[in-house]
Scaffold this motif. Structure first.
Motif, PDB file in Angstrom:
ATOM      1  N   ASN A  84      22.654  24.066 106.313  1.00 44.16           N
ATOM      2  CA  ASN A  84      23.458  23.328 107.294  1.00 44.16           C
ATOM      3  C   ASN A  84      22.805  23.340 108.667  1.00 44.16           C
ATOM      4  O   ASN A  84      22.806  22.320 109.366  1.00 44.16           O
ATOM      5  CB  ASN A  84      24.872  23.914 107.377  1.00 44.16           C
ATOM      6  CG  ASN A  84      25.689  23.628 106.146  1.00 44.16           C
ATOM      7  OD1 ASN A  84      25.438  22.663 105.429  1.00 44.16           O
ATOM      8  ND2 ASN A  84      26.666  24.473 105.876  1.00 44.16           N
ATOM      9  N   VAL A  85      22.252  24.445 109.065  1.00 44.15           N
ATOM     10  CA  VAL A  85      21.560  24.511 110.358  1.00 44.15           C
ATOM     11  C   VAL A  85      20.364  23.561 110.356  1.00 44.15           C
ATOM     12  O   VAL A  85      20.121  22.850 111.333  1.00 44.15           O
ATOM     13  CB  VAL A  85      21.121  25.954 110.681  1.00 44.15           C
ATOM     14  CG1 VAL A  85      20.165  25.999 111.853  1.00 44.15           C
ATOM     15  CG2 VAL A  85      22.337  26.822 110.969  1.00 44.15           C
ATOM     16  N   ASN A  88      22.108  19.830 110.030  1.00 43.02           N
ATOM     17  CA  ASN A  88      23.123  19.409 110.996  1.00 43.02           C
ATOM     18  C   ASN A  88      22.987  20.049 112.366  1.00 43.02           C
ATOM     19  O   ASN A  88      23.749  19.734 113.270  1.00 43.02           O
ATOM     20  CB  ASN A  88      24.521  19.711 110.446  1.00 43.02           C
ATOM     21  CG  ASN A  88      24.765  19.051 109.115  1.00 43.02           C
ATOM     22  OD1 ASN A  88      24.357  17.924 108.897  1.00 43.02           O
ATOM     23  ND2 ASN A  88      25.406  19.762 108.202  1.00 43.02           N
ATOM     24  N   ALA A  90      23.828  23.021 113.107  1.00 42.26           N
ATOM     25  CA  ALA A  90      24.924  23.980 113.270  1.00 42.26           C
ATOM     26  C   ALA A  90      25.247  24.561 111.891  1.00 42.26           C
ATOM     27  O   ALA A  90      24.899  23.960 110.872  1.00 42.26           O
ATOM     28  CB  ALA A  90      26.152  23.297 113.860  1.00 42.26           C
ATOM     29  N   TRP A  92      27.911  24.581 110.272  1.00 42.01           N
ATOM     30  CA  TRP A  92      28.960  23.864 109.558  1.00 42.01           C
ATOM     31  C   TRP A  92      28.386  22.675 108.821  1.00 42.01           C
ATOM     32  O   TRP A  92      27.360  22.123 109.187  1.00 42.01           O
ATOM     33  CB  TRP A  92      30.035  23.412 110.545  1.00 42.01           C
ATOM     34  CG  TRP A  92      30.547  24.560 111.315  1.00 42.01           C
ATOM     35  CD1 TRP A  92      31.400  25.531 110.880  1.00 42.01           C
ATOM     36  CD2 TRP A  92      30.188  24.911 112.648  1.00 42.01           C
ATOM     37  NE1 TRP A  92      31.607  26.455 111.863  1.00 42.01           N
ATOM     38  CE2 TRP A  92      30.867  26.092 112.964  1.00 42.01           C
ATOM     39  CE3 TRP A  92      29.365  24.343 113.605  1.00 42.01           C
ATOM     40  CZ2 TRP A  92      30.744  26.719 114.185  1.00 42.01           C
ATOM     41  CZ3 TRP A  92      29.243  24.968 114.825  1.00 42.01           C
ATOM     42  CH2 TRP A  92      29.935  26.142 115.096  1.00 42.01           C
ATOM     43  N   PRO A  96      26.699  16.159 113.432  1.00 42.06           N
ATOM     44  CA  PRO A  96      27.018  16.242 114.858  1.00 42.06           C
ATOM     45  C   PRO A  96      27.971  15.135 115.320  1.00 42.06           C
ATOM     46  O   PRO A  96      28.818  15.366 116.186  1.00 42.06           O
ATOM     47  CB  PRO A  96      25.662  16.122 115.545  1.00 42.06           C
ATOM     48  CG  PRO A  96      24.683  16.606 114.532  1.00 42.06           C
ATOM     49  CD  PRO A  96      25.249  16.191 113.208  1.00 42.06           C
ATOM     50  N   ARG A  99      31.791  16.148 114.590  1.00 41.67           N
ATOM     51  CA  ARG A  99      32.312  17.451 115.002  1.00 41.67           C
ATOM     52  C   ARG A  99      33.566  17.369 115.851  1.00 41.67           C
ATOM     53  O   ARG A  99      34.388  18.269 115.825  1.00 41.67           O
ATOM     54  CB  ARG A  99      31.242  18.233 115.754  1.00 41.67           C
ATOM     55  CG  ARG A  99      30.211  18.771 114.823  1.00 41.67           C
ATOM     56  CD  ARG A  99      29.302  19.736 115.502  1.00 41.67           C
ATOM     57  NE  ARG A  99      28.112  19.855 114.679  1.00 41.67           N
ATOM     58  CZ  ARG A  99      26.899  19.955 115.132  1.00 41.67           C
ATOM     59  NH1 ARG A  99      26.680  19.993 116.412  1.00 41.67           N
ATOM     60  NH2 ARG A  99      25.886  20.039 114.313  1.00 41.67           N
TER      61      ARG A  99
END
Length: 106
Positions: A84-85, A88, A90, A92, A96, A99
């Motif tokens: 996910n990092v 995206n 992040a 989660w 982006p 969010r």
């Protein structure tokens, strides 16, 4: 304690066989299990309690880093977070652009 045991064994092997001797053992898996390195909560209590100022947390973090970066072996939840990092930016699974959607819901 496991790190100390490994260091003592390596020292004895160097004294007995020379500096180039390899015994086929490693700190990770032979002395410290993968379950142990991921069970650590990184609270730093071991470092604070150590009477000779050894930083066991640094050893644990380095073993984790080695497992993830060099061997690509980590628990599923960590692999999902790292994916996910990477995708995206992040931890989660939401892009982006999505969010702030929760703030617009009523």
């Amino acid at each position: 304690m496991d790190t100390r045991d490994r260091m003592e064994e390596v020292g004895k092997n160097i004294d007995k066989h020379g500096a180039d001797h390899q015994d086929g053992k490693a700190l990770l898996d032979d002395y410290i299990t993968r379950e142990e390195i991921w069970a650590c909560t990184s609270c730093n209590a071991c470092t604070e309690a150590c009477p000779i100022n050894i930083d066991p947390l640094a050893i644990i973090v380095d073993l984790r880093r080695y497992a993830v970066m060099e061997e690509s072996i980590a628990p599923g939840s960590i692999n999902a977070m790292l994916g996910n990092v990477e995708n995206n930016g992040a931890p989660w699974k939401y892009s982006p652009a999505d969010r702030l959607n929760w703030a617009q819901e009523s």
